[in-house]
Design a protein around this motif. Structure first.
Motif, PDB file in Angstrom:
ATOM      1  N   ALA A  74      26.841-128.750   9.780  1.00 16.14           N
ATOM      2  CA  ALA A  74      26.168-129.860  10.456  1.00 16.14           C
ATOM      3  C   ALA A  74      24.769-129.436  10.878  1.00 16.14           C
ATOM      4  O   ALA A  74      23.780-130.122  10.592  1.00 16.14           O
ATOM      5  CB  ALA A  74      26.980-130.312  11.670  1.00 16.14           C
ATOM      6  N   ASP A  75      24.670-128.289  11.553  1.00 20.26           N
ATOM      7  CA  ASP A  75      23.369-127.764  11.973  1.00 20.26           C
ATOM      8  C   ASP A  75      22.830-126.710  11.013  1.00 20.26           C
ATOM      9  O   ASP A  75      21.630-126.448  10.996  1.00 20.26           O
ATOM     10  CB  ASP A  75      23.484-127.165  13.378  1.00 20.26           C
ATOM     11  N   PHE A  76      23.706-126.076  10.253  1.00 21.35           N
ATOM     12  CA  PHE A  76      23.260-125.085   9.276  1.00 21.35           C
ATOM     13  C   PHE A  76      24.259-125.054   8.132  1.00 21.35           C
ATOM     14  O   PHE A  76      25.403-125.489   8.273  1.00 21.35           O
ATOM     15  CB  PHE A  76      23.107-123.693   9.905  1.00 21.35           C
ATOM     16  N   PHE A  77      23.837-124.530   6.995  1.00 21.42           N
ATOM     17  CA  PHE A  77      24.685-124.468   5.812  1.00 21.42           C
ATOM     18  C   PHE A  77      24.744-123.043   5.292  1.00 21.42           C
ATOM     19  O   PHE A  77      23.760-122.314   5.297  1.00 21.42           O
ATOM     20  CB  PHE A  77      24.149-125.381   4.710  1.00 21.42           C
ATOM     21  N   ALA A  78      25.932-122.641   4.850  1.00 19.96           N
ATOM     22  CA  ALA A  78      26.144-121.366   4.158  1.00 19.96           C
ATOM     23  C   ALA A  78      27.131-121.639   3.039  1.00 19.96           C
ATOM     24  O   ALA A  78      27.973-122.541   3.156  1.00 19.96           O
ATOM     25  CB  ALA A  78      26.681-120.305   5.112  1.00 19.96           C
ATOM     26  N   PRO A  79      27.062-120.905   1.939  1.00 17.73           N
ATOM     27  CA  PRO A  79      27.953-121.176   0.805  1.00 17.73           C
ATOM     28  C   PRO A  79      29.426-121.024   1.147  1.00 17.73           C
ATOM     29  O   PRO A  79      30.280-121.621   0.506  1.00 17.73           O
ATOM     30  CB  PRO A  79      27.508-120.147  -0.244  1.00 17.73           C
ATOM     31  N   ALA A  80      29.749-120.234   2.137  1.00 14.87           N
ATOM     32  CA  ALA A  80      31.137-120.022   2.573  1.00 14.87           C
ATOM     33  C   ALA A  80      31.071-119.209   3.859  1.00 14.87           C
ATOM     34  O   ALA A  80      29.995-118.836   4.324  1.00 14.87           O
ATOM     35  CB  ALA A  80      31.958-119.287   1.504  1.00 14.87           C
ATOM     36  N   MET A 103      42.394-128.932  10.202  1.00 12.23           N
ATOM     37  CA  MET A 103      41.215-129.127   9.373  1.00 12.23           C
ATOM     38  C   MET A 103      40.500-130.417   9.755  1.00 12.23           C
ATOM     39  O   MET A 103      39.262-130.466   9.854  1.00 12.23           O
ATOM     40  CB  MET A 103      41.632-129.173   7.899  1.00 12.23           C
ATOM     41  N   THR A 104      41.263-131.485   9.996  1.00 12.60           N
ATOM     42  CA  THR A 104      40.671-132.754  10.413  1.00 12.60           C
ATOM     43  C   THR A 104      39.958-132.612  11.749  1.00 12.60           C
ATOM     44  O   THR A 104      38.855-133.143  11.947  1.00 12.60           O
ATOM     45  CB  THR A 104      41.763-133.839  10.515  1.00 12.60           C
ATOM     46  N   LEU A 105      40.578-131.868  12.662  1.00 15.44           N
ATOM     47  CA  LEU A 105      39.949-131.638  13.963  1.00 15.44           C
ATOM     48  C   LEU A 105      38.652-130.853  13.812  1.00 15.44           C
ATOM     49  O   LEU A 105      37.648-131.158  14.474  1.00 15.44           O
ATOM     50  CB  LEU A 105      40.926-130.892  14.877  1.00 15.44           C
ATOM     51  N   ILE A 106      38.669-129.851  12.932  1.00 10.21           N
ATOM     52  CA  ILE A 106      37.465-129.053  12.707  1.00 10.21           C
ATOM     53  C   ILE A 106      36.344-129.915  12.142  1.00 10.21           C
ATOM     54  O   ILE A 106      35.175-129.798  12.537  1.00 10.21           O
ATOM     55  CB  ILE A 106      37.782-127.873  11.767  1.00 10.21           C
ATOM     56  N   LEU A 107      36.689-130.815  11.224  1.00 10.63           N
ATOM     57  CA  LEU A 107      35.677-131.709  10.664  1.00 10.63           C
ATOM     58  C   LEU A 107      35.091-132.616  11.739  1.00 10.63           C
ATOM     59  O   LEU A 107      33.904-132.956  11.700  1.00 10.63           O
ATOM     60  CB  LEU A 107      36.285-132.536   9.532  1.00 10.63           C
ATOM     61  N   GLN A 108      35.920-133.025  12.689  1.00  9.00           N
ATOM     62  CA  GLN A 108      35.416-133.832  13.786  1.00  9.00           C
ATOM     63  C   GLN A 108      34.454-133.027  14.665  1.00  9.00           C
ATOM     64  O   GLN A 108      33.434-133.540  15.118  1.00  9.00           O
ATOM     65  CB  GLN A 108      36.588-134.350  14.637  1.00  9.00           C
ATOM     66  N   ILE A 109      34.792-131.760  14.889  1.00  6.16           N
ATOM     67  CA  ILE A 109      33.907-130.892  15.678  1.00  6.16           C
ATOM     68  C   ILE A 109      32.584-130.686  14.954  1.00  6.16           C
ATOM     69  O   ILE A 109      31.504-130.675  15.570  1.00  6.16           O
ATOM     70  CB  ILE A 109      34.598-129.543  15.960  1.00  6.16           C
ATOM     71  N   TRP A 110      32.651-130.539  13.626  1.00  4.30           N
ATOM     72  CA  TRP A 110      31.430-130.363  12.845  1.00  4.30           C
ATOM     73  C   TRP A 110      30.633-131.658  12.676  1.00  4.30           C
ATOM     74  O   TRP A 110      29.525-131.631  12.171  1.00  4.30           O
ATOM     75  CB  TRP A 110      31.783-129.838  11.445  1.00  4.30           C
ATOM     76  N   ARG A 111      31.269-132.770  13.053  1.00 11.85           N
ATOM     77  CA  ARG A 111      30.637-134.081  12.913  1.00 11.85           C
ATOM     78  C   ARG A 111      30.366-134.403  11.445  1.00 11.85           C
ATOM     79  O   ARG A 111      29.331-134.962  11.081  1.00 11.85           O
ATOM     80  CB  ARG A 111      29.338-134.173  13.729  1.00 11.85           C
ATOM     81  N   LEU A 112      31.313-134.041  10.589  1.00 14.24           N
ATOM     82  CA  LEU A 112      31.184-134.309   9.162  1.00 14.24           C
ATOM     83  C   LEU A 112      32.140-135.421   8.747  1.00 14.24           C
ATOM     84  O   LEU A 112      33.227-135.561   9.313  1.00 14.24           O
ATOM     85  CB  LEU A 112      31.522-133.051   8.342  1.00 14.24           C
ATOM     86  N   GLN A 139      31.271-135.570   2.835  1.00 16.81           N
ATOM     87  CA  GLN A 139      30.486-134.342   2.974  1.00 16.81           C
ATOM     88  C   GLN A 139      31.380-133.108   2.857  1.00 16.81           C
ATOM     89  O   GLN A 139      31.014-132.126   2.212  1.00 16.81           O
ATOM     90  CB  GLN A 139      29.766-134.336   4.322  1.00 16.81           C
ATOM     91  N   ALA A 140      32.543-133.173   3.505  1.00 14.31           N
ATOM     92  CA  ALA A 140      33.460-132.036   3.441  1.00 14.31           C
ATOM     93  C   ALA A 140      33.906-131.784   2.003  1.00 14.31           C
ATOM     94  O   ALA A 140      33.975-130.632   1.556  1.00 14.31           O
ATOM     95  CB  ALA A 140      34.674-132.300   4.337  1.00 14.31           C
ATOM     96  N   TRP A 141      34.216-132.858   1.273  1.00 11.53           N
ATOM     97  CA  TRP A 141      34.625-132.711  -0.119  1.00 11.53           C
ATOM     98  C   TRP A 141      33.492-132.108  -0.949  1.00 11.53           C
ATOM     99  O   TRP A 141      33.738-131.255  -1.807  1.00 11.53           O
ATOM    100  CB  TRP A 141      35.046-134.070  -0.680  1.00 11.53           C
ATOM    101  N   TYR A 142      32.285-132.523  -0.691  1.00  8.23           N
ATOM    102  CA  TYR A 142      31.150-131.998  -1.454  1.00  8.23           C
ATOM    103  C   TYR A 142      30.957-130.503  -1.201  1.00  8.23           C
ATOM    104  O   TYR A 142      30.810-129.713  -2.136  1.00  8.23           O
ATOM    105  CB  TYR A 142      29.879-132.756  -1.081  1.00  8.23           C
ATOM    106  N   TYR A 143      30.980-130.111   0.076  1.00  8.65           N
ATOM    107  CA  TYR A 143      30.718-128.713   0.412  1.00  8.65           C
ATOM    108  C   TYR A 143      31.855-127.786  -0.020  1.00  8.65           C
ATOM    109  O   TYR A 143      31.610-126.677  -0.500  1.00  8.65           O
ATOM    110  CB  TYR A 143      30.489-128.566   1.920  1.00  8.65           C
TER     111      TYR A 143
END
Length: 259
Positions: free
Chosen positions: A64-70, A227-236, A240-244
């Motif tokens: 959300a604020d930064f990106f890394a390949p993994a 995983m769903t909770l983490i996506l909510q925390i990331w605001r994704l 977007q999650a599927w793409y990354y």
């Protein structure tokens, strides 16, 4: 009738405390990695977890604020090391050394699960410590993904050898552990999940296979909810999650296969 004197002689056996090989399987790889891991720094790869851990420590969110390949899980764990020890080189190397020791201890326990002699299991554990994290020296997504994948396989196999109550807990933990592997890096976690499915007919007992599948399913469902909770925390959102996590990784893999 008295037995011959020679038959009454007792030759002292070599005494090896049960705790000693297991302890050495952790301590020796830990210090080995901590020593050699501090020799150098790869600016291209070693900086991924360092930068990610620092950003999370500052309150930023991955993807959300930064990106890394993994490497979300390694970066999250590294942020805890930075929080406790400060942002420094030693905190980075200590993280890798700890996981190197844990990986070798897990390998020792896995071999002992199949009745390998303690010294033989210790030998293989020490050899694993020389090639797992020590050559790299600092936290990296691939090694963490392999560590949690191996832990998931270990939990899956050992669950069938424990009591009913402990076996349920072990099988339940398998799903969340594979989630940690996936959030470290989808590969090799994806391959390990396929291996885990193939192992199910082997590890599940005939008299309680339904119960085993239930607890494995419940653990996997819990992992998805986390995983769903983490996506909510990331605001994704899910796109977007599927793409990354899938599309981008698949594109990179296809390019490498083409080469």
């Amino acid at each position: 009738m008295q037995k011959p004197a020679s038959s009454q002689l007792r030759i002292p056996a070599f005494f090896l405390p049960n705790w000693l090989p297991a302890t050495l399987s952790f301590l020796l790889p830990f210090f080995y990695c901590l020593y050699f891991g501090r020799i150098g720094f790869n600016p291209l790869d070693s900086s991924i977890v360092f930068d990610g851990g620092y950003r999370i420590l500052q309150g930023e969110h991955y993807l959300a604020d930064f990106f890394a390949p993994a490497g979300y899980v390694p970066s999250l764990v590294q942020s805890l090391f930075f929080f406790i020890l400060g942002v420094n080189w030693f905190a980075l190397c200590l993280h890798a050394a700890l996981f190197n020791g844990l990986f070798c201890w897990l390998g020792f326990k896995f071999l002992r699960l199949y009745k390998a002699p303690p010294l033989l299991a210790l030998g293989y554990a020490l050899l694993s410590g020389m090639v797992f994290y020590a050559p790299f020296g600092t936290p990296f997504p691939d090694q963490h993904s392999f560590f949690f994948s191996f832990l998931g396989i270990f939990l899956l196999v050992s669950g069938s050898r424990k009591s009913v109550r402990r076996g349920r807990l072990t099988w339940f933990a398998t799903g969340p552990v594979f989630l940690l592997a996936f959030l470290s890096k989808p590969i090799p976690a994806g391959y390990a999940m396929v291996l885990a499915v193939l192992l199910l007919p082997v590890v599940l007992k005939r008299d309680n296979w339904k119960q085993g599948l239930f607890w494995l399913f419940l653990g996997g469902l819990t992992g998805l909810l986390l995983m769903t909770l983490i996506l909510q925390i990331w605001r994704l959102n899910l796109d977007q999650a599927w793409y990354y996590f899938w599309t981008l990784a698949a594109q990179t893999g296809a390019e490498r296969l083409a080469e």
